[in-house]
Structures are given as C-alpha cells and as structure tokens.
Enzyme design. Structure first.
Site, short mmCIF file in Angstrom:
data_model
loop_
_atom_site.label_atom_id
_atom_site.label_comp_id
_atom_site.label_asym_id
_atom_site.label_seq_id
_atom_site.Cartn_x
_atom_site.Cartn_y
_atom_site.Cartn_z
NE ARG A 28 -3.97 -1.32 2.45
CZ ARG A 28 -4.04 -1.84 3.63
NH1 ARG A 28 -3.31 -1.01 4.68
NH2 ARG A 28 -4.86 -2.72 3.90
NE ARG A 32 -7.56 5.03 2.84
CZ ARG A 32 -8.54 4.25 3.74
NH1 ARG A 32 -9.51 4.91 3.69
NH2 ARG A 32 -8.05 3.23 4.11
NE ARG A 41 -10.80 7.65 -2.81
CZ ARG A 41 -10.79 6.61 -1.87
NH1 ARG A 41 -9.82 5.95 -1.61
NH2 ARG A 41 -12.39 6.14 -1.82
CG ASP A 78 -9.64 -2.88 -5.24
OD1 ASP A 78 -9.29 -2.41 -3.89
OD2 ASP A 78 -10.30 -4.05 -5.11
CE1 TYR A 154 -13.14 -7.63 1.02
CE2 TYR A 154 -11.44 -9.01 0.15
CZ TYR A 154 -11.75 -8.17 1.17
OH TYR A 154 -10.77 -7.66 2.01
#
Length: 366
Positions: A28, A32, A41, A78, A154
């Site tokens: 990652r 963010r 973003r 992703d 998921y």
C-alpha cells in the site's frame, strides 16, 4: 520495448542472488497517507476512477517513488477487479470499504459466472504498460492479484466481513459449490497475472489476505490448492528474464512449509511470525518478504531504526530478504516516517551482505 532496468536489487533478492543491501518496498505504498494521493483521488472523483484510468493509475503508482528511494513499484489497482469483471458490480462506500451489488450464494450463482480473461481487464493491462514505460527502468514493477479464496470471501459475503459466516457456511455445507467458484477464480487469476506479465510486470504478488481465517486442513483445500494451480499456470520467463512470484497469506506463518512447496519464489510474512524462525524453516527453499509491524511507522525515527535493525538481524546475513511491512501501510501514518524506515533498511542492511558485491548481471539470466 521497455527501458533497461537500472536497479534490480529487488528481483535479485527474490531469486536469492547477491545484493549490496537489503531491498525494500511497502505494501500500500501508494495510498491515503500521502497528501498527493488524496489530491489525485479527489481529481479523479473516486477510487475506481483512479484504478480504471491508466494515467491516474500511473500517477499514483509513481508518487511514493518520488518521495522515497524504494526498490520496487507496485501497480496501483485493486484486488477485486476480477469479481467486478465477472459482473458483480463493485463499488465503494465511504468508511465501509468495498461492496458488491450482486453476491454469490448458491450453485446457480456460480454457474452463471464467466471465467475472465486479460482482455476483460484491458484497463489494467494498459496501466501496467503505461507505468512500466514511465518508470524508465528505475525500479521493477510488481503486478498482483488477490488469491481465489480471498476473492471468494468478498464475492460471497458481499464485502468485508468480521465472521465470514456465508463463505464458511458454504465451505462446510456445500463444498462442491465453493470448489467450483474457486476453480473459476483460479483460472481467471492465472489469465490475469499472465496478462500483466505480457503487459510489462516484472514480478508478481498473490495477496491471500484472508487465508489465515481458515483451519489447517481447510487452508490446504480451499486456499493453498488454488494458489498452486495458479503457480502451475503462470508464465515463468518473459523478455529473457525470470518472473519471480511472492505469495502472501496474512496470519499464515504456521503453514510456511506447505506454502514453500507450491513453487513460489518468495513468501510474505506478517509481523506475527518471527523472521529468523521462518528462515530456519523454509529459507533454503524460498526468499522471505517482510515483516515489520506497520504501526511502527507511528513512532519516531529512533524507534523506527531500532525496529528495522531487529528485523534485519532476525533474518541475518545473506540475500533472500526483501524488507516490507507485515501488511499495508496505515492511512494515518506521517508521510515523513516511511523515509526513516527506507533509509534505515538501505544503510543498516549493508552489513548483512557481501561488501565485495559487484556487477552480477550475468547471473541467472538477469
């Protein structure tokens, strides 16, 4: 096609070849915690727009490389691109993570799913090629996918889960249905990763994020078996170079010997596994990646350097170690702190490698 690679330290370590110091990247690493990522973003509008536009995907992939002396870039995408391409309708809700408009709950749902190809995810392939050119050979590019088991969690739960009750119910009550889903996913992941290799990825990582929620026998049957199927189907060499593969099962330290048997070049470790013990168990078979606690990055420089040294000394002398976090970097980390870690790895790592390291381009096809 692509510029010549200038820094192959990461690839060498994965293949257990001599390096001058321990290479480092962070899971990652484009995310963010970086203000420039948050700005990109906001411009793109949402997370999926970042992923599905090759210019944005390239921009954010390169952002951490402009700040830090990392030894690898990882494709910005992703893990849920394959279920999205299967028609499940991926979307993100603020504060709740990924969700699907359609879930998989029975045999009919599984039967209706297509097996995807690289062409179904052409925006990812375009991003890989765009990023590889933009890197200009500075560092290698890592491609990736989720493992079949992780993707299935998921798809069946409809998003993130705390108890995984739907997929575990299927696993015990209707195992043939789950196996059918995992088989389709394994074929799709294999095609997806091979597509990334052909598009320019120089190494791969399979993220088995939720393998660690299984018991030992169930891990073998429902996670590891399908990662081995993927390994058996991957392109092993491209452009005259070996394509190393890393398998990362979070909370999977108890199964290292089994994981080392499926053909991967390296195993990722989370911070709950002692890296020295891991090396003693499987280090003659595979390289190891990891495994500092990501929360160390909340601390100051001296603490970060101390913890880096602990991991480096835990692994010990010689190649076969890629330094990384034990999982992804956290959102609220001060963006100055990763530099402390990366610089410390390179500086402190030197003493664990042969000081006579020289030009080794002729070794093993690199």
């Amino acid at each position: 096609m692509f510029p010549e690679l200038k820094n192959d330290r990461f690839l060498r370590a994965l293949l257990k070849q001599p390096v001058d110091t321990t290479p480092v990247w962070m899971m990652r690493q484009a995310g963010r915690y970086l203000p420039e990522y948050r700005a990109s973003r906001a411009t793109a509008g949402d997370f999926l727009s970042l992923c599905k536009n090759d210019a944005f995907a390239c921009e954010v992939t390169l952002q951490p490389l402009k700040r830090y002396e990392l030894d690898a870039a990882i494709l910005f995408s992703d893990i849920l691109t394959i279920p999205d391409a299967m028609g499940l309708g991926l979307y993100f809700e603020t504060g709740e993570g990924p969700k699907f408009k359609h879930t998989i709950r029975n045999k009919a749902d599984v039967d209706a799913l297509p097996i995807t190809t690289a062409n179904d995810l052409d925006y990812v392939m375009k991003a890989v090629t765009t990023i590889r050119h933009a890197l200009n050979g500075d560092v290698p590019l890592i491609g990736f996918s989720g493992s079949p088991w992780t993707l299935a969690t998921y798809m069946i739960e409809g998003g993130s889960s705390k108890d995984f009750r739907h997929i575990k119910a299927m696993m015990y009550q209707s195992p043939e249905t789950l196996h059918a889903l995992l088989s389709k996913l394994a074929k799709s992941v294999t095609a997806y990763l091979n597509g990334q290799i052909l598009a320019g990825a120089q190494a791969l990582q399979i993220f088995d994020t939720w393998g660690g929620i299984l018991s030992g026998p169930m891990y073998q049957q429902f996670s590891l078996l399908y990662m081995k199927e993927i390994m058996d189907g991957l392109i092993t060499e491209h452009e005259g170079k070996k394509i190393p593969v890393i398998v990362f099962t979070k909370n999977g330290g108890q199964w290292l010997e089994n994981m080392a048997s499926i053909g991967a070049d390296a195993l990722g470790l989370d911070w709950t596994t002692d890296i020295g013990e891991a090396r003693a168990r499987v280090g003659d078979k595979v390289a190891l990646q990891g495994n500092i606690d990501p929360c160390v990055l909340y601390a100051g420089k001296e603490v970060i350097e101390r913890e880096v040294e602990n991991v480096l000394s835990g692994y010990g002398h010689g190649s076969g170690h890629v330094f990384n976090l034990g999982h992804g970097i956290h959102q609220y980390v001060n963006p100055d702190h990763p530099k402390y870690l990366i610089d410390a790895v390179h500086k402190l790592g030197e003493k664990y490698h042969d000081p006579k390291f020289d030009d080794l381009d002729s070794l093993n096809g690199l």
